[in-house]
Design an enzyme around this catalytic site. Structure first.
Site: not given
Ligand SMILES: Nc1ncnc2c1ncn2[C@@H]1O[C@H](COP(=O)(O)OP(=O)(O)OP(=O)(O)O)[C@@H](O)[C@H]1O
Ligand SMILES: [Mg+2]
Length: 311
Positions: A223-225, A228, A254-255
């Site tokens: 996941s890339l925030g 995507g 992420g969850d």
């Molecule tokens: N600003 C945003 N706009 C749209 N979608 C988002 C955004 N931020 C996160 N997402 C969606 O959520 C998914 C997971 O986010 P992220 O990569 O931040 O996960 P994480 O760092 O594992 O988060 P967590 O804090 O839950 O562990 C992303 O792949 C994307 O699809």
């Molecule tokens: Mg995470």
């Protein structure tokens, strides 16, 4: 079709959320309490899956001294509670938001899992996990559980329930990867930590994910925030890009994605469709304060806004 799914949270926490205009160190600070929530990554996954109508069993460890909030949550979600109660208190994470929106986290320590507790947990979990269609193991390790124990236990879980989803960070992530879970969802930073260097381009990220696939992890979803998510398997790779979202809170994005991936896979969606679905669930989660799905129609509306590209 009804599925049996388990989520396991070895190190849950209460999140105590508050607002303090400007924190003064060493002084008395008046804090406006926003919420006190039973939380933890596997519990977030369970909340989203329960909202999607999946029958769930939840497990892990909880301290005997403050189990009430979790008990209430589990009955409201109508999930089967297999959490093992251990001596002590479930940790409390204080999150203080200041006027300038800066958030200070104070993560307190909680219970310690003894060797005896762990033995009991391993035996018990291996008794109730068979028959599960999927099991998600999420989050960090509490004090007392070594990395080696985690690796060994995930291997045992995989032997009885092959579809293991694993989402963790730092040392626990590395230990879990050694057990070759069926699907993992690191974010880009976690992947960089695992490989030991920066991954500045999408090609770099894809090649690191491919390395994990070659090591025996069938599904690597990075996941890339807001950029995507990239799903890499032996045969295909897809990048899903969300639209620009009005961000309220990215906590639990992420969850939510993990829950969306599980739901799509349970319903035999293709990898491409499943990534679009999970990205929709995750995108909606950032537009709201808490974790969970209040409007199922909103997911279907979001699906058409996710851009999906073969990589
Ligand atoms: N600003 C945003 N706009 C749209 N979608 C988002 C955004 N931020 C996160 N997402 C969606 O959520 C998914 C997971 O986010 P992220 O990569 O931040 O996960 P994480 O760092 O594992 O988060 P967590 O804090 O839950 O562990 C992303 O792949 C994307 O699809
Ligand atoms: Mg995470």
């Amino acid at each position: 079709m009804s599925y049996q799914v388990a989520t396991i949270t070895l190190n849950p926490a209460y999140d105590l959320l508050g607002f303090c205009p400007a924190i003064a160190l060493g002084e008395v600070n008046l804090v406006n309490t926003t919420d006190l929530l039973p939380a933890g990554k596997g519990i977030n996954v369970a909340k989203v899956l329960a909202d999607l109508g999946i029958k769930l069993t939840v497990g892990g460890f909880l301290g005997s001294e403050n189990r009430d909030g979790f008990n209430a949550l589990f009955s409201s979600l109508n999930v089967t509670d297999k959490f093992q109660t251990v001596a002590g208190r479930t940790r409390i994470n204080v999150k203080l938001t200041e006027q300038n929106s800066e958030v200070t986290d104070l993560n307190f320590s909680g219970f310690i899992v003894t060797d005896e507790d762990w033995q009991h947990f391993v035996t018990d979990s291996l008794k109730w996990l068979p028959g599960m269609d999927m099991v998600a193991i999420s989050g960090s390790l509490p004090a007392g559980i070594s990395l080696e124990k985690l690796t060994q236990w995930i291997k045992q879980v995989k032997a009885i329930c092959p579809r293991v989803i694993f989402d963790s960070s730092r040392d626990a992530l590395v230990a879990g990867l050694k057990a070759q879970p069926w699907l993992i969802k690191p974010n880009d930073k976690e992947l960089e930590m695992w490989i030991g260097h920066a991954l500045p381009t999408l090609d770099d990220i894809k090649s690191a994910a491919t390395q994990l696939v070659n090591e025996g992890i069938e599904n690597v979803v990075v996941s890339l925030g807001s950029k995507g998510a990239l799903w890499v398997t032996k045969n295909e790779a897809w990048l899903a890009k969300p639209p620009k979202c009005k961000v309220v809170s990215t906590v639990g994005a992420g969850d939510s994605m993990v829950a969306g991936l599980m739901y799509g896979l349970l319903n035999k969606q293709s990898i491409k469709d499943c990534l679009v679905f999970a990205s929709s669930v995750a995108a909606l989660s950032v537009e709201q304060a808490g974790v969970g799905i209040s409007n199922r129609q909103a997911i279907d509306n979001m699906v058409s806004k996710i851009e999906i590209i073969a990589r």
